[in-house]
Design an enzyme around this catalytic site. Structure first.
Site, PDB file in Angstrom:
ATOM      1  N   HIS A  28      26.102  31.872  46.527  1.00  0.00           N
ATOM      2  CA  HIS A  28      25.620  30.799  47.403  1.00  0.00           C
ATOM      3  C   HIS A  28      26.708  29.757  47.673  1.00  0.00           C
ATOM      4  O   HIS A  28      26.873  29.304  48.816  1.00  0.00           O
ATOM      5  CB  HIS A  28      24.397  30.139  46.771  1.00  0.00           C
ATOM      6  CG  HIS A  28      23.833  29.019  47.591  1.00  0.00           C
ATOM      7  ND1 HIS A  28      23.016  29.246  48.671  1.00  0.00           N
ATOM      8  CD2 HIS A  28      23.981  27.672  47.497  1.00  0.00           C
ATOM      9  CE1 HIS A  28      22.687  28.084  49.219  1.00  0.00           C
ATOM     10  NE2 HIS A  28      23.252  27.110  48.521  1.00  0.00           N
ATOM     11  N   ASP A  66      22.210  20.598  42.181  1.00  0.00           N
ATOM     12  CA  ASP A  66      21.923  20.942  43.580  1.00  0.00           C
ATOM     13  C   ASP A  66      22.337  19.785  44.490  1.00  0.00           C
ATOM     14  O   ASP A  66      21.764  18.704  44.439  1.00  0.00           O
ATOM     15  CB  ASP A  66      20.415  21.215  43.692  1.00  0.00           C
ATOM     16  CG  ASP A  66      20.028  21.885  44.990  1.00  0.00           C
ATOM     17  OD1 ASP A  66      20.686  21.627  46.017  1.00  0.00           O
ATOM     18  OD2 ASP A  66      19.051  22.653  44.979  1.00  0.00           O
TER      19      ASP A  66
END
Lengths: 338, 338
Positions: free
Chosen positions: B249, B158
């Site tokens: 995403h 992330d």
């Protein structure tokens, strides 16, 4: 089991209510054994849904304990393992107390802890349900990177009085001998102690040091200069008063004042927020061969007289038997459940 | 301000409601400046009640931010700094939203964080009251001890899409230019994103990877092999379908799909327990020169179509202007309040 290792930077304790029988408990222990072997080796547990969160070299340790009720299923309860009696100063909340099983996970890193705990809870699902969980943290490293005892949120060096790991005193203090299945196991008392930092901060430093019987700067006894100096409980000041006060925590908890009884304790700092309001405290952890024989008399003595009682309140209490560690080919609790 | 540094292992964010005027705010900033100089240097803050908890070499950083309402007292609000509009998928809880001031403290060690936060809150007492606090943790170190991007609790790498620190893209993305007082400052969006780990875990790994557009193992785009490989948004599979799905995403958040607009983001994992029930998520942190110009269009695009919306819910939102860092002899926010 990691008992002789340093306190981890990050840790979580989860207590469970058991909803299975003796055989189910054995199945859970075998499952957990394979989880623990994998996770502490930095590998995903079987069926791990986030395998990349299992990372090697994070110092992960897992400890499992049996609460008193487990022995209603199995028999052979270690003597003195029952819940502790409620002390005068206790304000126990059932939300932080009791439990049939304990899992305690520690690591250098909180992600590893959270991941391991999630796996262990998931695998417990058919057998046991979490009833409380407590997170804590500790700093065992000084500014120079070397290991230190660490401090609680009052700022006190906390844990100095322990018998040194590897000594006969340590082994005598910690390892249980009976019943047979429990030889080489130990017991663990978990006490959640709320600390009133605001009223503590109203004291002067010398008032704080008098309550503990040790110096804040180094953790040395008020009669000494270095952290591990032995307490001189007879020493008196110029006015003839004991240098270490009669109600000082370090005096009352000292083995020489407790018929030689010792414990091996660790602690984890905790914070617990309700909205923007923070509660601070210590997850007090005590290992001993025998809860009733070693810990309870000490607890009663501290409850009766410890100066620190004014700023601390125990709000959770639980007691567990930690079975002996398992070897390759065996499993956790096999000596009891196998 | 530590923005260009790695994500800390342990961090806490505290938002305050201001109860003072412009002059009082200036006094608070001067107080906090001396606290920050001391604490980040590993020294106790003035009046520190637990001075031994200030330890050097713990990587302590402190960041302070001003919410929109501060500029009612001071004027010169950076354009676009208002609260973000509520998105369709948002389920904002006031308990995690808004705030006139922000303090964000990070360190290698949780004790240092807790101690610094306590000092900063204590010194704010006459001027500002905490309204929320959020704790998080992150692991930026791989098994080999080397720095890594880190993973959220879904197990995803992330933060890969960030402009590299020190590049012109980074400076362009992060540092504000107007108003004058804010030159060299930046804005910070804090979004508390609840993650449904249970339903996420019901997916296959390839379903999870399709939602993100990246591989779980390495964080590489589905069109590449290494984490920092550029996305090939045109690539198609044997059946003619985009390899990186239209709602992935990584596609929707990519600057090439957002008129070149970029942000610089970090994240902190969080867990929040109610009794034995755990909520897991991410404290999403985004830095950009201009909230309305850079972050809001991206947020709206993700809210409209991001595949991850099925497993994530934003439950808190706040926006702050972080004044430029101070030099010796100056103080935090002096260019606004001096």
């Amino acid at each position: 089991m990691g008992i002789a290792l340093g306190t981890p930077a990050s840790a979580e304790l989860v207590a469970f209510k058991v909803g299975t029988d003796r055989a189910g408990l054995g199945r859970l222990m075998r499952l957990w054994t394979s989880d623990i072997v994998a996770l502490t080796g930095g590998r995903p547990a079987p069926g791990d849904t986030a395998p990349e969160l299992a990372v090697a070299n994070k110092g992960l340790t897992v400890t499992v304990g049996f609460g008193a009720r487990v022995f209603e299923l199995t028999g052979q309860k270690p003597s003195g393992l029952d819940d502790l009696p409620v002390m005068k100063h206790d304000r126990l909340d059932p939300a932080w107390s009791g439990g049939d099983l304990l899992v305690m996970v520690g690591a250098d890193d909180a992600v590893s802890v959270v991941h391991a705990v999630r796996r262990l809870i998931a695998d417990a699902k058919p057998f046991a349900t979490p009833i409380w969980r407590q997170n804590g943290f500790w700093d065992s490293t000084g500014a120079d990177g070397k290991p230190v005892t660490g401090r609680n949120l009052f700022g006190q060096v906390d844990g100095t009085g322990n018998p040194a790991v590897g000594t006969p005193e340590f082994d005598e203090t910690v390892w249980s001998k009976t019943p047979d299945w429990f030889r080489g196991g130990t017991t663990l008392v978990v006490r959640r102690i709320r600390m009133n930092l605001d009223t503590w901060d109203e004291l002067t430093r010398s008032e704080q040091e008098r309550a503990v019987g040790r110096k804040l700067s180094t953790g040395a006894p008020l009669t000494g200069t270095a952290e591990h100096d032995e307490l001189d409980l007879e020493a008196r000041d110029a006015d003839g008063r004991p240098v270490i006060a009669p109600n000082a925590h370090a005096r009352l908890s000292h083995h020489s004042e407790n018929d030689g009884r010792r414990i091996f304790r660790k602690g984890l700092n905790y914070v617990h927020d309700t909205g923007a309001t923070r509660e601070s405290g210590l997850i007090f952890l005590s290992h001993q061969a025998d809860v009733a024989g070693q810990f309870l008399p000490l607890l009663a003595r501290l409850d009766a007289a410890d100066a620190l009682n004014e700023w601390t309140t125990t709000i959770g209490s639980a007691t567990f038997a930690l079975p002996p560690g398992f070897q390759p080919g065996s499993w956790l609790g096999q000596s009891l459940l196998g």
